[in-house]
Every structure is written in structure tokens, then in C-alpha cells.
Design an enzyme around this catalytic site. Structure first.
Site, short mmCIF file in Angstrom:
data_model
loop_
_atom_site.label_atom_id
_atom_site.label_comp_id
_atom_site.label_asym_id
_atom_site.label_seq_id
_atom_site.Cartn_x
_atom_site.Cartn_y
_atom_site.Cartn_z
N CYS A 96 7.41 4.15 -2.15
CA CYS A 96 6.78 3.09 -2.94
C CYS A 96 6.02 3.68 -4.14
CB CYS A 96 5.83 2.32 -2.02
SG CYS A 96 4.72 1.18 -2.84
N CYS B 205 2.37 2.61 -4.37
CA CYS B 205 1.60 3.30 -3.33
C CYS B 205 1.20 4.69 -3.82
CB CYS B 205 2.41 3.43 -2.04
SG CYS B 205 2.84 1.86 -1.28
#
Length: 152
Positions: A76, A79
Site C-alpha cells: 500500500c 501506508c
């Protein structure tokens, strides 16, 4: 052993060690200097703790200290953008709140238990109860402001 709610009101907190997950009682006034009674390591490292199915109960559910959990995954991009912000705040705000990360790919059962549908998602827990949730990347100042009501 007295229950943790009476200990907390007396200025003592029950904390799980980030290294061995042993429960420790620490005077709130000495929170930053605490060492684990079992493994003798520092109870705070100034860095997020990796949560797993093995240590989640001790670190989140059985601790008197608020815990902010970053639900994330390695693939991600947002993230990865959030990670240094989260780490910086861990070094600034511990021991007033514990910072922890949960890899949603490695711990799918836990991510499912909390109905994580998008990442990154941050959730604040107090004594195992979720009290706040925010999805998406937040700038440092906004994250600090969001966490302020949850600090000890």
C-alpha cells in the site's frame, strides 16, 4: 491482585511489554522509565510495536494505556507514506499513548475482526475498546490533533 481500574485511579497502570507481552504495573508518574519485570527491557522504545495475533490481547486489550493502531499492508503506497509520520509521533508522544502497527495481510483475522475495509486505517483503543477511527493518510499536525483527546 487488585483490578486495573482501581490501580489506574491510584496512579498505577497495567502495561504489556512490547518485547515479551508480559503485563507490568507501573506508576503513571514513572511511565517513561519503566522496565519489564520479566525481560528487563524498556516498556517504551519510541517506535511503533508490531502487533500479531499472539501479542494483540496483552498490548491492546489488557493494557490501561491508550493504543493507536495503524492497520497497513506492505503493498500500500499511502501506508508507506503514513509510516514515517506515525513513527515520528511515536517518538514524540510515548509514553502518553502506545503506537502499534498491524499488517493486514499477515493478520487477516484481526483485520477482519475490526472490519478494516481500507488502509491505512488508524484506530484508537482504550482497554480493548475502539474509541476512534480514521481512514487515510493524515499530515503530522492533523494526526497529532486527532490523537490529543486520547493521550494520558
Amino acid at each position: 491482585m487488585a483490578d486495573s481500574s482501581s490501580d489506574a485511579s491510584a496512579g498505577n497502570l497495567t502495561l504489556a511489554c512490547p518485547h515479551c507481552a508480559a503485563l507490568n504495573r507501573v506508576a503513571q508518574a514513572r511511565l517513561g522509565q519503566g522496565r519489564c519485570g520479566k525481560c528487563k527491557q524498556a516498556l517504551f522504545t519510541g517506535a511503533p510495536v508490531e502487533l500479531t495475533g499472539t501479542n494483540f490481547n496483552a498490548l491492546v486489550n489488557r493494557s490501561d494505556l491508550p493504543v493507536v493502531v495503524d492497520f497497513w499492508a506492505d503493498w500500500c503506497g499511502p501506508c508507506k507514506a503514513m509510516a514515517p509520520i506515525f513513527a515520528q509521533l511515536a517518538s514524540e508522544l510515548e509514553p502518553r499513548i502506545r503506537f502499534a502497527k498491524l499488517d493486514t495481510d499477515a493478520e487477516q483475522a484481526l483485520a477482519g475482526r475490526f472490519n478494516i475495509r481500507s488502509i491505512p486505517t488508524l484506530a484508537v483503543f482504550r482497554r480493548g475498546q475502539e474509541v476512534a477511527r480514521q481512514a487515510g493518510v493524515m499530515p503530522l499536525a492533523q494526526l497529532k490533533q486527532w490523537l490529543a483527546p486520547h493521550l494520558l
